[in-house]
Write a protein that holds these residues in place. Structure first.
Motif, PDB file in Angstrom:
ATOM      1  N   LEU A 195     104.386  57.180  64.831  1.00 19.92           N
ATOM      2  CA  LEU A 195     103.114  57.284  64.135  1.00 19.92           C
ATOM      3  C   LEU A 195     101.967  57.644  65.077  1.00 19.92           C
ATOM      4  N   ASP A 196     101.054  58.405  64.526  1.00 20.35           N
ATOM      5  CA  ASP A 196      99.861  58.801  65.260  1.00 20.35           C
ATOM      6  C   ASP A 196      98.717  57.984  64.646  1.00 20.35           C
ATOM      7  N   ILE A 197      98.178  57.089  65.443  1.00 19.23           N
ATOM      8  CA  ILE A 197      97.280  56.083  64.880  1.00 19.23           C
ATOM      9  C   ILE A 197      96.013  56.678  64.284  1.00 19.23           C
ATOM     10  N   THR A 198      95.348  57.529  65.028  1.00 22.81           N
ATOM     11  CA  THR A 198      94.109  58.072  64.482  1.00 22.81           C
ATOM     12  C   THR A 198      94.406  59.004  63.317  1.00 22.81           C
ATOM     13  N   GLY A 199      95.521  59.709  63.409  1.00 25.08           N
ATOM     14  CA  GLY A 199      95.913  60.602  62.316  1.00 25.08           C
ATOM     15  C   GLY A 199      96.163  59.795  61.051  1.00 25.08           C
ATOM     16  N   LEU A 200      96.771  58.626  61.251  1.00 20.84           N
ATOM     17  CA  LEU A 200      97.086  57.761  60.116  1.00 20.84           C
ATOM     18  C   LEU A 200      95.808  57.268  59.441  1.00 20.84           C
ATOM     19  N   HIS A 201      94.832  56.936  60.263  1.00 21.26           N
ATOM     20  CA  HIS A 201      93.565  56.468  59.735  1.00 21.26           C
ATOM     21  C   HIS A 201      92.881  57.574  58.935  1.00 21.26           C
ATOM     22  N   ARG A 202      92.888  58.771  59.501  1.00 24.77           N
ATOM     23  CA  ARG A 202      92.296  59.915  58.787  1.00 24.77           C
ATOM     24  C   ARG A 202      92.999  60.132  57.462  1.00 24.77           C
ATOM     25  N   LEU A 203      94.327  60.024  57.509  1.00 25.54           N
ATOM     26  CA  LEU A 203      95.128  60.254  56.318  1.00 25.54           C
ATOM     27  C   LEU A 203      94.776  59.247  55.227  1.00 25.54           C
ATOM     28  N   SER A 204      94.633  57.992  55.616  1.00 30.21           N
ATOM     29  CA  SER A 204      94.370  56.980  54.598  1.00 30.21           C
ATOM     30  C   SER A 204      92.952  57.154  54.049  1.00 30.21           C
ATOM     31  N   ARG A 205      92.041  57.580  54.920  1.00 26.04           N
ATOM     32  CA  ARG A 205      90.678  57.855  54.444  1.00 26.04           C
ATOM     33  C   ARG A 205      90.688  58.996  53.432  1.00 26.04           C
ATOM     34  N   ALA A 206      91.445  60.064  53.798  1.00 19.51           N
ATOM     35  CA  ALA A 206      91.494  61.239  52.918  1.00 19.51           C
ATOM     36  C   ALA A 206      92.071  60.853  51.559  1.00 19.51           C
ATOM     37  N   LYS A 207      93.079  59.990  51.581  1.00 21.04           N
ATOM     38  CA  LYS A 207      93.704  59.593  50.315  1.00 21.04           C
ATOM     39  C   LYS A 207      92.738  58.793  49.454  1.00 21.04           C
TER      40      LYS A 207
END
Lengths: 781, 164
Positions: free
Chosen positions: A744-756
């Motif tokens: 997992l890419d932590i910052t990418g994951l955060h961005r992803l959850s924000r986008a969702k």
């Protein structure tokens, strides 16, 4: 075998020598130059000249020859160093690099540049020591002619080690008071010191000893360099053979003795020698093999060619028929390259065999004997991949046998644990092949700092720490550019002008520190300056100007990160050094591309510390395996700070459907992994999940997962080889059971959850905040 | 006019070509055998989040991470349960390795150029761009898939678009 086969070796060696030369030149204290360093620079130039002559690289040979002569004058104290002279030397070094590159690419070096540098060097020689260096006029032949007398062993009979019972004069050249005392003491242990007298430049010790010259030499070499002393029998005449006669001696036959050289290399060497002249005879065995060669090439050149195959101490070159075995000594050859200068004082006394050539190779052999081979990176990568496979297969087997009966299958289980240990050891050693010290990176910065500071009119002292910290080679190569940018940036924007510094009560000279250290599975590389620090207000003002969303309540950390925004420069004017080309955004992107991140710490008036955090290697990662629903993921262990079970009272619902988790007075954004990655059947009750506190790009998040499984080293596999980049995922790996797990890419994951959440938000806007809060907390209760 | 006749013109392609025939539901498809790296049973894949539904995920093929595509889903055929017959054809296209899930592999056939007819226009689900033609063999019809074009096309989302 063709002589061109040695080109590459020569180029690589010459490149290393030039790098050494630059390092020494930069370290050189202009007012009190260190003899050792001057000698090292001289030797580097000399070695390159030898090789260049052998391979017929005329321009390189001519340039190094002029350079070498100047250096020789310098180390003898006849040329007083000044800063501008060192600059000229540095320029010459650059020119040599250019010439080397040209030859490497099969081109001729730039003739104009070559002539210019020769003229500069000539001019320098004329002005400073009133001597025309290029006595012979023409390029190559003159150089040769000048070289050879020195390289030629004199006909003076020399005391063989066996004849060592008598008294000997040990002459010390340019040895300081302290070392002299030490040496005399040392010599006293070998025999009786009859007398000692002289000054720093030339100090003579008469020693009565039964030990061989070799032994005496061996003792002295721990303290001073081979070229700083001479040993001769007390009644031997000072060798003073006219240069001319020695030239003719050179053209005769020579006996080249190979010591402990294997059959295959022997053949190679004899073939090589055949290219230099006629091989008259050859005989002997592995321990001692003698080749008689008729050639007009200088001993130096012969040595240079052979040294690519054997070590210097495996080789002796003597003129045929010489009563003793005078030996060519590189240092001496160089020292006497200008006969007029060298004759009276430093006339080389040829020394007994064996040891001398070994010292000739000193510029190459640093510290304890280490030998190395050059291997292409591809080959190493392939080995690393294969070892990765082995590790996976091994852990697969491990899982299979784990259910077996410990008694009945003990042999197999023992074998498995042995295999496991061996596989780990193998993996570690293979990984270490790619590791090289940070010195490789840092060594180029003295030059960068010197030049940049010069252009900016600033006074900067560069300090490097942790040069021996090792980093994967692929990373060291990629870190150079971002680091150079950061260093320039610090010099330009960070450190103030000398006057401003004095006004601020700081020392005139700014200090820039480059440091590297290991921390867990990461390496920290820091660029620290003691300059003015970042200006919070100016950064915020500039950010507003650029239309970036900022507020005065932003934390310092967030404000500092602004300098990485594209097109962001607080420089008031574009300077020669920065403000053009790539910006800090590129630096950040490059470092992120390497799997790392950048942190900034700054204090107004005290300076700025920019920290690059990189994984040690891109190939293997310490991971924490986590479970969400039925799926397994890997988190980079370096990002994991802690994990805990969130309590209901620590969870706060926020506007929208955001939730934050309070951990020790810090409110962390909560990222539910199952939501971001659409994992079915995951735990949705917040209080039943486990919150893994992770850090990415300087920020902390709480990742909600179902279970922590364990820690393991994983082999990182690129997803993009056969597939595309996946948001929230940095790479993949293969688990012990052969299945694939995503890293997992932590910052990418955060961005992803924000986008969702952004996408879902419209449906929720009509719900009252209270209702939403209740709802969220309901699910968590 | 179309690829097949063009192909027939060139000397290199004038020979008969071999195709691997596989089935998707009741239909029979074929791919150039030279593109096929291996055929293996279907194993568990690791799901890739937020990927299109026809991308089943990635799997480990002797240390290489390989994406698995289900052509039935891509071609909007009836969903069939994966069973013992389900196989993955591992193909090698443009330096990439991709696995495609099919219902079964029937045989390898040699087709002469005149047995390959140009593909007519299809509907939206299967653009004729991705077809090399139709192979006619007695009473069978093979849909010859241009696997290179199909797998590297934008709509497969297997390859990062440069613009991104």
């Amino acid at each position: 075998m063709d002589i061109t086969d040695f080109y590459d070796t020569f180029f690589e060696e010459a490149e290393e020598l030039l790098a050494d030369m630059e390092r020494y030149l930069l370290e050189l204290d202009v007012d009190e130059p260190d003899t050792e360093e001057l000698n090292a620079i001289f030797r580097a130039a000399h070695s390159i000249k030898g090789g260049a002559g052998t391979f017929g690289f005329d321009a390189l040979q001519k340039t190094t020859h002029l350079f070498e002569n100047l250096l020789d004058h310098t180390r003898k104290g006849e040329l007083t160093l000044r800063r501008d002279i060192v600059d000229t030397f540095l320029e010459t070094k650059d020119m040599l690099s250019d010439q080397l590159d040209a030859y490497r690419n099969g081109d001729e070096p730039d003739q104009e540049a070559f002539e210019r540098i020769c003229q500069i060097l000539q001019q320098l020689a004329l002005e400073e020591i009133g001597q025309d260096l290029d006595e012979g006029g023409a390029a190559a032949p003159a150089v040769k002619a000048e070289l050879e007398p020195a390289a030629t062993p004199t006909s003076a009979p020399e005391a063989e080690p066996a004849a060592g019972a008598g008294q000997r004069i040990v002459t010390l050249l340019n040895v300081g008071e302290k070392d002299r005392q030490l040496l005399v003491e040392e010599l006293g242990q070998l025999g009786k010191v009859v007398s000692h007298q002289g000054d720093e430049q030339r100090y003579e010790v008469v020693l009565a000893s039964t030990d061989s010259d070799d032994d005496i030499e061996a003792v002295m070499c721990f303290i001073i360099d081979a070229e700083q002393f001479q040993i001769r029998p007390v009644d031997a005449a000072q060798p003073d053979v006219p240069a001319d006669s020695r030239v003719s001696a050179e053209e005769g036959q020579r006996v080249i003795t190979l010591l402990n050289v294997g059959e295959k290399d022997r053949q190679l060497l004899v073939e090589e020698l055949g290219q230099l002249g006629d091989v008259v005879s050859q005989q002997g065995d592995e321990v001692r093999y003698e080749v008689v060669l008729a050639s007009s090439v200088s001993n130096d050149d012969i040595e240079a060619v052979m040294c690519f195959i054997v070590d210097a101490d495996q080789l002796q070159i003597t003129t045929d028929g010489g009563a003793a075995s005078p030996v060519v000594n590189k240092e001496k050859a160089g020292a006497a390259a200008v006969p007029a200068e060298a004759a009276p004082k430093a006339e080389p006394t040829p020394k007994p065999a064996a040891k001398a050539p070994a010292k000739a190779s000193k510029p190459k052999a640093k510290g304890p004997e280490t030998s190395s081979i050059r291997v292409s990176v591809d080959k190493v990568d392939q080995i690393i991949n294969l070892v990765g496979e082995l590790i996976i297969t091994q852990s697969m087997l491990d899982q299979t046998v784990s259910d077996m009966d410990a008694v009945a299958d003990s042999a197999l289980l023992n074998g498995m644990s042995l295999l496991q240990r061996n596989a780990r050891d193998l993996q570690e050693s293979v990984m270490s092949i790619r590791m090289i010290p940070m010195d490789f990176v840092f060594s180029r910065f003295p030059r960068v700092v010197r030049e940049t500071a010069g252009k900016l009119g600033k006074e900067i002292e560069l300090v490097t720490e942790g040069e021996s910290t090792e980093l994967d080679k692929s990373l060291t190569e990629r870190i150079i550019d971002p680091l150079t940018h950061l260093v320039r940036n610090s010099l330009d924007h960070g450190i103030e002008m000398p006057e401003d510094r004095v006004a601020a009560g700081k020392p005139r000279t700014g200090r820039l520190t480059l440091s590297a250290q290991h921390q867990g599975g990461n390496i920290l590389i820091e660029v620290i300056d003691d300059g003015a620090g970042l200006n919070r207000d100016r950064l915020l003002a500039k950010a507003r100007e650029n239309g970036l969303p900022v507020s005065d309540s932003m934390s310092d950390d967030e404000v500092w990160q602004l300098i990485f925004a594209p097109g962001f420069s607080t420089a008031k004017a574009v300077t020669d050094v920065s403000g053009r080309g790539v910006g800090m955004d590129v630096v950040k992107r490059n470092i992120q591309g390497m799997g790392g991140h950048v942190e900034i710490m700054s204090k107004a008036g005290e300076g700025t510390r920019i920290r690059i955090v990189l994984p040690l290697t891109l190939a293997i990662l310490d991971g924490m395996s986590i479970k969400v629903g039925g799926e397994m993921f890997i988190l980079p262990l370096s990002a994991v700070l802690e994990s805990l079970q969130p309590a209901k009272e620590d969870l706060y619902a926020m506007a929208g459907d955001d939730v934050v988790l309070k951990v020790r007075d810090e409110y962390l954004p909560v990222v539910a992994v199952h939501e971001a990655l659409d994992v079915p059947d995951a735990k949705t009750k917040l209080t039943e999940t486990i919150a893994v506190i992770v850090q990415g790009e300087g920020r902390r998040y709480a990742l909600l997962v179902d279970d922590l499984v364990g820690q393991q080293q994983v082999v990182v596999k690129n997803l993009e080889t056969n597939y595309r980049k996946v948001p929230g995922v940095s790479a993949a790996t293969i688990l012990g059971d052969g299945s694939v797990a995503l890293i997992l890419d932590i910052t990418g994951l955060h961005r992803l959850s924000r986008a969702k959440k952004e996408v879902r938000r419209p449906e929720r806007t009509y719900q009252s905040l209270e209702a939403l809060t209740d709802k969220e907390l309901e699910t968590s209760s | 006019m179309n690829q097949t006749t063009e192909a027939a013109m060139t000397a290199a392609e004038a020979h008969n070509r071999e195709f691997l025939v596989f089935s998707l539901g009741e239909e029979e498809y074929a791919v150039d055998i030279l593109k096929v790296q291996e055929i293996r049973g279907y194993e568990n894949v690791t799901r890739i989040a937020n990927a299109p539904d026809f991308i089943k995920g990635v799997t480990n093929l002797r240390g290489v991470i390989v994406p698995i595509v289900d052509l039935r889903i891509k071609f909007h055929l009836d969903k069939v349960e994966y069973g013992g017959q389900t196989v993955v054809i591992v193909v090698n296209v443009e330096d990439r390795v991709v696995g495609i899930v099919v219902d079964g592999v029937s045989d390898v056939m040699t087709l002469s150029p005149d047995q390959i007819k140009p593909a007519p226009e299809f509907g939206v689900t299967l653009s004729s761009d991705f077809l090399s033609g139709l192979g006619s063999l007695e009473d069978r019809m093979l849909v010859i898939v241009d696997i290179d074009k199909l797998l590297t096309s934008d709509e497969m989302e297997l390859v990062e678009r440069v613009a991104e």
